[in-house]
Design an enzyme around this catalytic site. Structure first.
Site, short mmCIF file in Angstrom:
data_model
loop_
_atom_site.label_atom_id
_atom_site.label_comp_id
_atom_site.label_asym_id
_atom_site.label_seq_id
_atom_site.Cartn_x
_atom_site.Cartn_y
_atom_site.Cartn_z
N SER A 168 -6.86 1.63 -1.04
CA SER A 168 -7.57 1.22 0.14
C SER A 168 -6.70 0.47 1.16
CB SER A 168 -8.75 0.32 -0.27
OG SER A 168 -8.30 -0.84 -0.96
N SER B 222 -4.75 0.43 -5.06
CA SER B 222 -4.79 0.32 -3.60
C SER B 222 -3.53 -0.25 -2.98
CB SER B 222 -6.00 -0.53 -3.18
OG SER B 222 -7.20 0.11 -3.55
N LYS C 110 -5.46 -7.00 6.00
CA LYS C 110 -6.34 -5.93 5.54
C LYS C 110 -7.80 -6.31 5.80
CE LYS C 110 -7.40 -3.17 1.40
NZ LYS C 110 -7.06 -2.91 -0.01
#
Length: 459
Positions: A152, A176, A77
């Protein structure tokens, strides 16, 4: 096909020589080439020749020297550092910035044999559960690319769902790891605070809201990745010991509490609760008990505590950019200004409210082994929106109020597993369930999730 198999199955074939890392890497790159242009989940992909050379080198490593994830391609990520790769955080301020060191969990992944192939897309600074930014653009939902992937960890969820990777990392402050999992029909797990250590930089006491965690296509694979990412770090006060959860054990019949819309406090899109209600029957069919639960603590008190402590924490991370305000998006400025403006007593009052919710949650978990909520309050919305402005006709007063349903677990650092619940609504889009347990019940929650996965796969 190879790229759609579970990580556990792929790793077994690699370990017994039925599959080479080179063949796996080629299949991975082929799948990325097929699916990523339309979805934009993986960014900053490393050059093909470098990845194939690393795969061939991995094939030459003797079996006795291989780690538990040897040869598995993963993308990190883009909020976390992987040495030699850019860490843009979705911000033009950091576009092109190359990480000089691995974050703790990334180093653990590499030591376990992972080949880092690139990064997964994220919102700017991870703010907002909708994956779009001015550096890489937006990530499309795997079911309908014209819809939001969530966030996210939206890039990670879509990469998994599209078979571009078999395992992915994510992080979760405000859902997220959970919202994008529910919206892309995969599994995301927010572990108990401290299970996966954060970076030992800056303040390590005041802001325990966010955590890294695993994402996968089965809970069994989540457990495999969690055990590699987790473990103590003596520089961090909340870090736990080297607890492992794999192999998962099927739990005895459990008593589950269904919190739904928190007694009407959380507005929900039409059909969302009905889809979740239907999915709950999977637990009943396995011998677990599901009961509707009255709100154990006022939702507004949880929210008021959350938005103070979240802004306080976000501002601590962004305060060094206060002189770059023109380069910050609206949500970042909102969090920064609020966080810098609080008095010490306002922060204390927020902590008092959180402490009240902790006591109420402890009473709740005396009666229930776990509680369940939806992963979001709306179906995946159009990709060109910034965020929903209303739900079910109720105006929303912040950019993240549509994700209020994830806050009860986040505020207390409880383990929370997102599982697919099915599709519904007018456009037949996905939603998920959050299964939330008391601190330290990570293995039990994942075992419950694996039983759920097995039962639904058999339908």
């Amino acid at each position: 096909m190879l790229c759609d198999r579970t990580a556990s199955d792929i790793l077994k074939d690699l370990a017994r020589g039925a599959l080479t890392v080179e063949a796996l890497m080629q299949a991975t790159l082929d799948r990325i080439g097929e699916r990523n242009p339309a979805l934009n989940a993986i960014v900053a992909l490393r050059p093909t020749e470098d990845l194939m050379a690393e795969a061939r080198a991995a094939d030459a490593v003797p079996l006795a020297e291989r780690g538990p994830l040897h040869g598995l391609p993963m993308a990190i990520k883009d909020l976390s550092n992987a040495k030699g790769l850019v860490t843009s955080q979705g911000s033009p301020i950091f576009a092109g910035q190359v990480a000089q060191e691995d974050d703790i969990f990334v180093a653990r992944l590499r030591a376990a044999g992972v080949i880092v192939i690139g990064k997964t897309n994220t919102p700017e600074f991870g703010l907002g559960s909708h994956t779009y930014n001015p550096v890489y653009g937006a990530t499309g939902n795997v079911v309908d690319p014209s819809r939001s992937a969530g966030g996210s960890s939206g890039g990670a969820a879509v990469a998994l769902a599209a078979g571009m990777v078999a395992l992915a990392d994510g992080s979760d402050m405000m859902g997220s790891l959970r919202n994008p999992a529910g919206w892309n029909e995969i599994y995301g797990f927010r572990p108990t605070w401290g299970w996966i250590p954060s970076e030992p930089v800056g303040d390590v006491f005041l802001h325990p809201l966010s955590t890294s965690g695993p994402m996968a296509r089965t809970p069994e694979d989540l457990a495999l990745l969690l055990d590699v990412m987790s473990g103590n770090d003596p520089r961090l006060p909340l870090a736990r010991g080297a607890e492992t959860v794999s192999p998962l054990k099927a739990p005895k019949p459990l008593r589950l509490g269904w919190l739904g819309d928190w007694g009407g406090a959380y507005p929900m899109d039409d059909g969302l609760l009905e889809t979740c209600d239907a999915a709950l029957q999977t637990f009943v069919a396995q011998g677990h008990t599901v009961e509707r639960v009255a709100p154990p603590y006022p939702a507004e008190k949880i929210w008021q505590s959350w938005i103070t402590l979240r802004s306080f924490a976000v501002a601590a991370g962004l305060r060094g950019l206060n002189n770059r305000r023109a380069d910050l998006k609206e949500a970042a400025l909102w969090e920064l200004d609020r966080g810098l403006g609080f008095s010490a007593q306002e922060v204390q009052e927020a902590s008092d409210l959180r402490s009240g919710w902790m006591r109420a949650a402890a009473r709740m978990f005396q009666r229930y082994d776990a509680v369940v909520l939806p992963t979001a309050q709306c179906w995946p919305f159009p990709i060109d929106w910034d965020y929903p402005k209303e739900i079910a006709g109720k105006p929303l007063d912040t950019y993240h109020r549509w994700m209020e349903v994830v806050v009860p677990a986040s505020l207390l650092g409880l383990p929370a597993l997102a599982v697919p619940a099915g599709r519904g609504g007018a456009d037949h889009l996905p939603i998920g369930l959050q299964i939330i347990g008391p601190h330290g019940s990570d293995g039990q929650i994942l075992g419950l999730g694996q039983g759920y996965h097995t039962a639904r796969a058999a339908l």
